[in-house]
Write a protein that holds these residues in place. Structure first.
Motif, PDB file in Angstrom:
ATOM      1  N   THR A   1       0.847  -1.182   0.000  1.00 37.15           N
ATOM      2  CA  THR A   1       0.000   0.000   0.000  1.00 37.15           C
ATOM      3  C   THR A   1       0.882   1.231   0.000  1.00 37.15           C
ATOM      4  OG1 THR A   1      -0.050   0.188   2.418  1.00 37.15           O
ATOM      5  CG2 THR A   1      -1.704  -1.237   1.403  1.00 37.15           C
ATOM      6  N   PRO A   2       0.298   2.415  -0.330  1.00 40.79           N
ATOM      7  CA  PRO A   2       1.084   3.640  -0.272  1.00 40.79           C
ATOM      8  C   PRO A   2       1.621   3.911   1.124  1.00 40.79           C
ATOM      9  CG  PRO A   2      -0.933   3.980  -1.506  1.00 40.79           C
ATOM     10  CD  PRO A   2      -1.040   2.627  -0.859  1.00 40.79           C
ATOM     11  N   ASP A   3       0.908   3.442   2.130  1.00 37.19           N
ATOM     12  CA  ASP A   3       1.358   3.579   3.513  1.00 37.19           C
ATOM     13  C   ASP A   3       1.779   2.194   3.994  1.00 37.19           C
ATOM     14  OD1 ASP A   3       1.744   3.884   6.200  1.00 37.19           O
ATOM     15  OD2 ASP A   3      -0.135   4.932   6.584  1.00 37.19           O
ATOM     16  N   ALA A   4       3.081   2.021   4.193  1.00 32.50           N
ATOM     17  CA  ALA A   4       3.599   0.694   4.553  1.00 32.50           C
ATOM     18  C   ALA A   4       3.044   0.203   5.882  1.00 32.50           C
ATOM     19  CB  ALA A   4       5.122   0.743   4.598  1.00 32.50           C
ATOM     20  N   LEU A   5       2.537   1.114   6.703  1.00 33.17           N
ATOM     21  CA  LEU A   5       2.032   0.721   8.019  1.00 33.17           C
ATOM     22  C   LEU A   5       0.541   0.376   7.994  1.00 33.17           C
ATOM     23  CD1 LEU A   5       3.818   3.391  10.277  1.00 33.17           C
ATOM     24  CD2 LEU A   5       4.537   1.051   9.761  1.00 33.17           C
ATOM     25  N   ALA A   6      -0.119   0.599   6.868  1.00 33.97           N
ATOM     26  CA  ALA A   6      -1.555   0.345   6.787  1.00 33.97           C
ATOM     27  C   ALA A   6      -1.849  -1.145   6.767  1.00 33.97           C
ATOM     28  CB  ALA A   6      -2.141   1.009   5.552  1.00 33.97           C
ATOM     29  N   ARG A   7      -2.782  -1.557   7.596  1.00 39.29           N
ATOM     30  CA  ARG A   7      -3.287  -2.927   7.581  1.00 39.29           C
ATOM     31  C   ARG A   7      -4.807  -2.831   7.407  1.00 39.29           C
ATOM     32  NH1 ARG A   7      -0.816  -7.365   9.143  1.00 39.29           N
ATOM     33  NH2 ARG A   7      -2.680  -8.169  10.188  1.00 39.29           N
ATOM     34  N   VAL A   8      -5.268  -3.251   6.252  1.00 42.07           N
ATOM     35  CA  VAL A   8      -6.672  -3.089   5.893  1.00 42.07           C
ATOM     36  C   VAL A   8      -7.404  -4.425   6.002  1.00 42.07           C
ATOM     37  CG1 VAL A   8      -8.286  -2.354   4.101  1.00 42.07           C
ATOM     38  CG2 VAL A   8      -6.068  -1.205   4.327  1.00 42.07           C
ATOM     39  N   TYR A   9      -8.479  -4.421   6.768  1.00 47.20           N
ATOM     40  CA  TYR A   9      -9.356  -5.581   6.874  1.00 47.20           C
ATOM     41  C   TYR A   9     -10.675  -5.247   6.179  1.00 47.20           C
ATOM     42  CZ  TYR A   9      -6.749  -8.611  10.086  1.00 47.20           C
ATOM     43  OH  TYR A   9      -5.828  -9.470  10.642  1.00 47.20           O
ATOM     44  N   ALA A  10     -11.096  -6.121   5.271  1.00 49.57           N
ATOM     45  CA  ALA A  10     -12.403  -5.970   4.652  1.00 49.57           C
ATOM     46  C   ALA A  10     -13.453  -6.631   5.540  1.00 49.57           C
ATOM     47  CB  ALA A  10     -12.420  -6.597   3.266  1.00 49.57           C
ATOM     48  N   VAL A  11     -14.556  -5.930   5.767  1.00 48.49           N
ATOM     49  CA  VAL A  11     -15.673  -6.475   6.537  1.00 48.49           C
ATOM     50  C   VAL A  11     -16.844  -6.625   5.574  1.00 48.49           C
ATOM     51  CG1 VAL A  11     -17.268  -6.111   8.450  1.00 48.49           C
ATOM     52  CG2 VAL A  11     -14.875  -5.393   8.671  1.00 48.49           C
ATOM     53  N   VAL A  12     -17.140  -7.856   5.199  1.00 50.22           N
ATOM     54  CA  VAL A  12     -18.219  -8.154   4.261  1.00 50.22           C
ATOM     55  C   VAL A  12     -19.407  -8.688   5.047  1.00 50.22           C
ATOM     56  CG1 VAL A  12     -18.926  -9.503   2.254  1.00 50.22           C
ATOM     57  CG2 VAL A  12     -16.555  -8.690   2.434  1.00 50.22           C
ATOM     58  N   VAL A  13     -20.525  -8.001   4.954  1.00 51.00           N
ATOM     59  CA  VAL A  13     -21.734  -8.420   5.671  1.00 51.00           C
ATOM     60  C   VAL A  13     -22.640  -9.173   4.704  1.00 51.00           C
ATOM     61  CG1 VAL A  13     -23.777  -7.647   6.922  1.00 51.00           C
ATOM     62  CG2 VAL A  13     -21.584  -6.471   7.245  1.00 51.00           C
ATOM     63  N   SER A  14     -23.056 -10.374   5.094  1.00 49.95           N
ATOM     64  CA  SER A  14     -23.899 -11.176   4.218  1.00 49.95           C
ATOM     65  C   SER A  14     -25.176 -11.605   4.921  1.00 49.95           C
ATOM     66  CB  SER A  14     -23.133 -12.412   3.722  1.00 49.95           C
ATOM     67  OG  SER A  14     -22.786 -13.265   4.796  1.00 49.95           O
ATOM     68  N   TYR A  15     -26.231 -11.716   4.111  1.00 48.72           N
ATOM     69  CA  TYR A  15     -27.507 -12.248   4.585  1.00 48.72           C
ATOM     70  C   TYR A  15     -28.215 -12.879   3.391  1.00 48.72           C
ATOM     71  CZ  TYR A  15     -32.209 -12.602   6.508  1.00 48.72           C
ATOM     72  OH  TYR A  15     -33.442 -13.075   6.921  1.00 48.72           O
ATOM     73  N   ASN A  16     -28.283 -14.199   3.375  1.00 51.35           N
ATOM     74  CA  ASN A  16     -28.858 -14.946   2.254  1.00 51.35           C
ATOM     75  C   ASN A  16     -28.340 -14.438   0.905  1.00 51.35           C
ATOM     76  OD1 ASN A  16     -30.414 -16.465   4.072  1.00 51.35           O
ATOM     77  ND2 ASN A  16     -32.105 -15.003   3.977  1.00 51.35           N
ATOM     78  N   PRO A  17     -27.031 -14.409   0.738  1.00 53.50           N
ATOM     79  CA  PRO A  17     -26.478 -13.809  -0.478  1.00 53.50           C
ATOM     80  C   PRO A  17     -26.624 -14.714  -1.696  1.00 53.50           C
ATOM     81  CG  PRO A  17     -24.725 -14.808   0.802  1.00 53.50           C
ATOM     82  CD  PRO A  17     -25.983 -14.934   1.627  1.00 53.50           C
ATOM     83  N   ASP A  18     -26.576 -14.085  -2.869  1.00 53.67           N
ATOM     84  CA  ASP A  18     -26.356 -14.818  -4.109  1.00 53.67           C
ATOM     85  C   ASP A  18     -24.897 -15.248  -4.060  1.00 53.67           C
ATOM     86  OD1 ASP A  18     -25.444 -15.374  -6.757  1.00 53.67           O
ATOM     87  OD2 ASP A  18     -27.156 -14.293  -7.582  1.00 53.67           O
ATOM     88  N   LEU A  19     -24.661 -16.544  -3.974  1.00 54.09           N
ATOM     89  CA  LEU A  19     -23.307 -17.039  -3.722  1.00 54.09           C
ATOM     90  C   LEU A  19     -22.338 -16.710  -4.851  1.00 54.09           C
ATOM     91  CD1 LEU A  19     -24.150 -20.469  -2.098  1.00 54.09           C
ATOM     92  CD2 LEU A  19     -23.242 -18.432  -0.970  1.00 54.09           C
ATOM     93  N   SER A  20     -22.825 -16.645  -6.070  1.00 53.06           N
ATOM     94  CA  SER A  20     -21.931 -16.290  -7.172  1.00 53.06           C
ATOM     95  C   SER A  20     -21.501 -14.836  -7.068  1.00 53.06           C
ATOM     96  CB  SER A  20     -22.620 -16.543  -8.517  1.00 53.06           C
ATOM     97  OG  SER A  20     -23.747 -15.708  -8.691  1.00 53.06           O
ATOM     98  N   VAL A  21     -22.422 -13.961  -6.631  1.00 53.42           N
ATOM     99  CA  VAL A  21     -22.090 -12.547  -6.454  1.00 53.42           C
ATOM    100  C   VAL A  21     -21.143 -12.371  -5.270  1.00 53.42           C
ATOM    101  CG1 VAL A  21     -23.026 -10.258  -5.946  1.00 53.42           C
ATOM    102  CG2 VAL A  21     -24.252 -11.790  -7.499  1.00 53.42           C
ATOM    103  N   LEU A  22     -21.412 -13.092  -4.178  1.00 50.37           N
ATOM    104  CA  LEU A  22     -20.544 -13.019  -3.010  1.00 50.37           C
ATOM    105  C   LEU A  22     -19.137 -13.504  -3.347  1.00 50.37           C
ATOM    106  CD1 LEU A  22     -20.077 -12.589   0.030  1.00 50.37           C
ATOM    107  CD2 LEU A  22     -20.934 -14.914   0.404  1.00 50.37           C
ATOM    108  N   ARG A  23     -19.053 -14.597  -4.058  1.00 55.54           N
ATOM    109  CA  ARG A  23     -17.740 -15.127  -4.439  1.00 55.54           C
ATOM    110  C   ARG A  23     -16.989 -14.120  -5.309  1.00 55.54           C
ATOM    111  NH1 ARG A  23     -15.429 -18.012  -8.654  1.00 55.54           N
ATOM    112  NH2 ARG A  23     -13.775 -19.470  -8.014  1.00 55.54           N
ATOM    113  N   SER A  24     -17.701 -13.486  -6.231  1.00 56.73           N
ATOM    114  CA  SER A  24     -17.084 -12.488  -7.098  1.00 56.73           C
ATOM    115  C   SER A  24     -16.521 -11.326  -6.278  1.00 56.73           C
ATOM    116  CB  SER A  24     -18.112 -11.973  -8.114  1.00 56.73           C
ATOM    117  OG  SER A  24     -17.551 -11.001  -8.955  1.00 56.73           O
ATOM    118  N   LEU A  25     -17.278 -10.885  -5.269  1.00 57.09           N
ATOM    119  CA  LEU A  25     -16.799  -9.816  -4.399  1.00 57.09           C
ATOM    120  C   LEU A  25     -15.547 -10.241  -3.653  1.00 57.09           C
ATOM    121  CD1 LEU A  25     -16.847  -7.239  -2.677  1.00 57.09           C
ATOM    122  CD2 LEU A  25     -18.582  -8.338  -1.237  1.00 57.09           C
TER     123      LEU A  25
END
Length: 306
Positions: A5-29
């Motif tokens: 990353t541009p900032d070597a100290l950055a640690r980014v966690y993605a938080v994905v919220v799901s509820y009865n998702p379309d699994l193909s769309v979720l997988r793509s994300l």
């Protein structure tokens, strides 16, 4: 995995919220974001297809499934992800709904924008991409509160980050130091207006939000779109209309929401409902949920519908 990353100290966690998702769309994300972040926290709100979603843990090395077992709401899921990210040493969270898709340069572009803004002295609450609905191809504008109106901003793709009043939660990059001051998401809102409330709260504390038009994300808005007198209205289920109606009223009660925005919210909330009821079927069910939402909002009842 150490992310460049541009900032070597950055640690980014993605938080994905799901509820009865379309699994193909979720997988793509998940596949679109896995190489951009240190970890993906898939926080599931009691989905029926949780077993299939769990298979993503085997496919994606830096994904961790957190099953809440029941639908506790979007805000609660966000907060669980935020808490777990902080425990793991993350500096930022990148929030997603399960129906979004990240472009390959999303995290890099957002981090670069945040770093530049902070070097200029800006007190940044969050940065977020432009977004478009892949079903319609429509590019949605950023928005800024301007008196009684919500001004639509249409910056060209090459322009600099633009100050906005509200960012949708999906795709927003939030520095966890900001959360320490502003606070987490309001769980009594459950779903809808969660991002609006948090953005307005951050703004009341002197923080600023920025849209980054240099990057655009796919995000589906509503179940479908209804065009009425030249304006588009998101078509949701009657249950979702309950939360929209209720949380609109709950928002009006908050002291840090600008009073001119409250006037606008009353006008548009009522007028949208009237237009919506004219053009949709099953009006009786919609009206029943909307009236209950307004009633519960006036009584200050939050959380999941009872």
């Amino acid at each position: 995995m150490q992310v460049q990353t541009p900032d070597a100290l950055a640690r980014v966690y993605a938080v994905v919220v799901s509820y009865n998702p379309d699994l193909s769309v979720l997988r793509s994300l998940v596949l679109s974001v896995e190489g951009q972040v240190d970890c993906i926290l898939l926080v599931d709100n009691g989905s029926r297809n949780i077993a299939a979603a769990a298979a993503l843990e085997k496919e994606v090395a830096n994904l961790r499934l957190i099953s809440l077992g029941e639908n506790l709401g979007v805000a609660k899921a966000h907060n669980v992800g935020i808490v777990e990210s902080r425990k793991a040493g993350a500096t930022h969270v990148l929030i997603f709904d399960h129906d979004s898709k990240a472009p390959i340069d999303l995290v890099k572009t957002l981090l670069e924008a945040e770093a530049a803004l902070m070097r200029s002295g800006a007190r940044v609450a969050a940065v977020g991409p432009a977004f478009h609905d892949p079903r319609t191809g429509r590019q949605y504008p950023f928005a800024r509160i301007n008196g009684f109106s919500l001004q639509s901003l249409y910056p060209v793709p090459e322009s600099e980050p633009v100050e906005v009043s509200i960012l949708i939660s999906s795709g927003s990059l939030i520095n966890l130091q900001t959360v320490d001051v502003v606070g987490e998401m309001r769980e009594d809102f459950f779903i809808d207006y969660v991002d609006i409330e948090w953005c307005l709260r951050a703004g009341s504390l002197g923080y600023k939000l920025y849209g980054v038009p240099a990057v655009s994300m796919e995000h589906a808005v509503g179940d479908s779109r209804l065009k009425v007198l030249g304006r588009e209205i998101s078509v949701h289920s009657p249950l979702r209309r309950y939360y929209l109606a209720r949380n609109s009223v709950l928002l009006l009660k908050l002291p840090y929401v600008p009073w001119k925005y409250k006037v606008r919210e009353v006008f548009y909330s009522v007028s949208r409902v009237m237009a919506f009821l004219v053009f949709v079927s099953n009006r009786a069910s919609y009206l029943r949920y909307i009236l209950k939402g307004w009633q519960d909002g006036l009584r200050g009842r939050g959380g999941r519908i009872s």
